[in-house]
Design an enzyme around this catalytic site. Sequence first.
Site, short mmCIF file in Angstrom:
data_model
loop_
_atom_site.label_atom_id
_atom_site.label_comp_id
_atom_site.label_asym_id
_atom_site.label_seq_id
_atom_site.Cartn_x
_atom_site.Cartn_y
_atom_site.Cartn_z
N GLY A 111 0.92 -1.14 0.00
CA GLY A 111 0.00 0.00 0.00
C GLY A 111 0.94 1.17 0.00
O GLY A 111 1.78 1.29 0.88
N THR A 112 0.89 2.02 -0.95
CA THR A 112 2.10 2.76 -1.30
C THR A 112 1.80 4.13 -1.83
O THR A 112 0.68 4.42 -2.22
CB THR A 112 2.79 1.98 -2.45
OG1 THR A 112 3.26 0.78 -1.94
CG2 THR A 112 3.89 2.75 -3.11
N THR A 113 2.85 4.95 -1.82
CA THR A 113 2.82 6.12 -2.69
C THR A 113 4.06 6.07 -3.56
O THR A 113 5.18 5.97 -3.04
CB THR A 113 2.87 7.42 -1.88
OG1 THR A 113 1.90 7.35 -0.85
CG2 THR A 113 2.62 8.61 -2.77
#
Lengths: 218, 233
Positions: A19-21
């Site tokens: 779950g990322t940017t």
Amino acid sequence: MLGESSIQPEWLSEEVKTGTTIIAIGYEGGVVLGSDSRVSAGASVVNRVMNKLSPLHDKIYCALSGSAADAQTIAEIVNYQLDVHSIEVGEDPLVRSAATLVKNISYKYKEELSAHLIVAGWDRRAGGQVYVTLDGLLSMQPFAVGGSGSSYIYGFVDAEYRKGMTKKESQEFVVNALTLAMGRDGSSGGVAYLVTIDQEGAVERCIPGNELPTFFDQ
Amino acid sequence: MSSIGTGYDLSASTFSPDGRVFQVEYAMKAVENSSTAIGIRCKDGIVFGVEKLVLSKLYEEGSNKRIFNIDRHVGMAVAGLLADARSLSEVAREEASNFRSNYGHDIPLKHLADRVAMYVHAYTLYSAVRPFGCSFILGSYDEDDGPQLYMVDPSGISYMKDMTCRELVKEVAKIIYIVHDEVKDKAFELELSWVGEITKGRHELVPKDIKEEAEKYAKDSLEEEDDSDEDNM
């Protein structure tokens, strides 16, 4: 853990997602890629310092998001394919070649895979380029954002992006965008990783949490 | 230079005692005995010219082409057995197409030449097949690497070889006309193609009007030379 040995903690059965940017932006003469470092399995953080910027070749990197296993595997396969390709052709591969290889895998296995890679780098023909390969499409863009945290910063990047930014301005843009996303997305956090790629090569940098810029609420 | 390899020349999988593979050498003879194909590199492009022998007056003009298009940006001019050359042009087209499919851009000329040369070489290894009886010249132009020319012969070697394209077309026509031996072969048709800055990197047949201008120039210069020959006598 509570004496019931047959029950495992929930997070062991959750898929491990980054779950990322992630973000990549092209400037005159190169590209800057950035990512956060949080890997979550459900509500647990299983790795708080993972570098999601993976090298595909000397001057081509990709940013990983979605399922950690899927994304890492795609990056490893394409790294291998580019190695062979660059030896056969006798020169450094084009960023377009790397992006096409990623796109081919993403498209062929789109039902089984759940990963989105942003491919960015520098080659001698077209300079710095950023490619998006979501779900098997291939699209070159001036900049790209991805991952769960990207939803929170679309407004920011759309408003703040200008054509013709310098290397330093692009790096600041990336760091600001990451910080804002990590501040609002529960699945993004940790440190910020930056990779700057130009004709000379790729330079990696890690910015720990306390050195990130502060905004109104800090 | 011709020598008979009695007994050692029946298959491509046999060496002669002095280390030669005669089948491959015989294949190169097929090229030597065929009519001429030229590719010339100038500073802004490549021009191909082929002396296409007309075997029958019943053939339509422009039939049995000996210059092929491989993808948009590569031209191939052949000498030798035309049937072998046609099948190799299909191989080259497939290579270029697969490359584009896998890597998303035009195949670099050196890579294409290497791949086709590998294919040609494979046919020199086994007794079950015969070597290809043709040589060909591959040429391409792009903005970054400029004009490039490669040649592949039946043994499977590929190797690399200043005017502008527009002027060069006339010279190529003249060379073909000079090289054409009127006694040995009767009629011939000149086939001309080019790829370069002038065609924005696309390989195309030379337009009719420019070709006619070049042929006129070639014929005129031949007549001049004929005239000067007569004077000497």
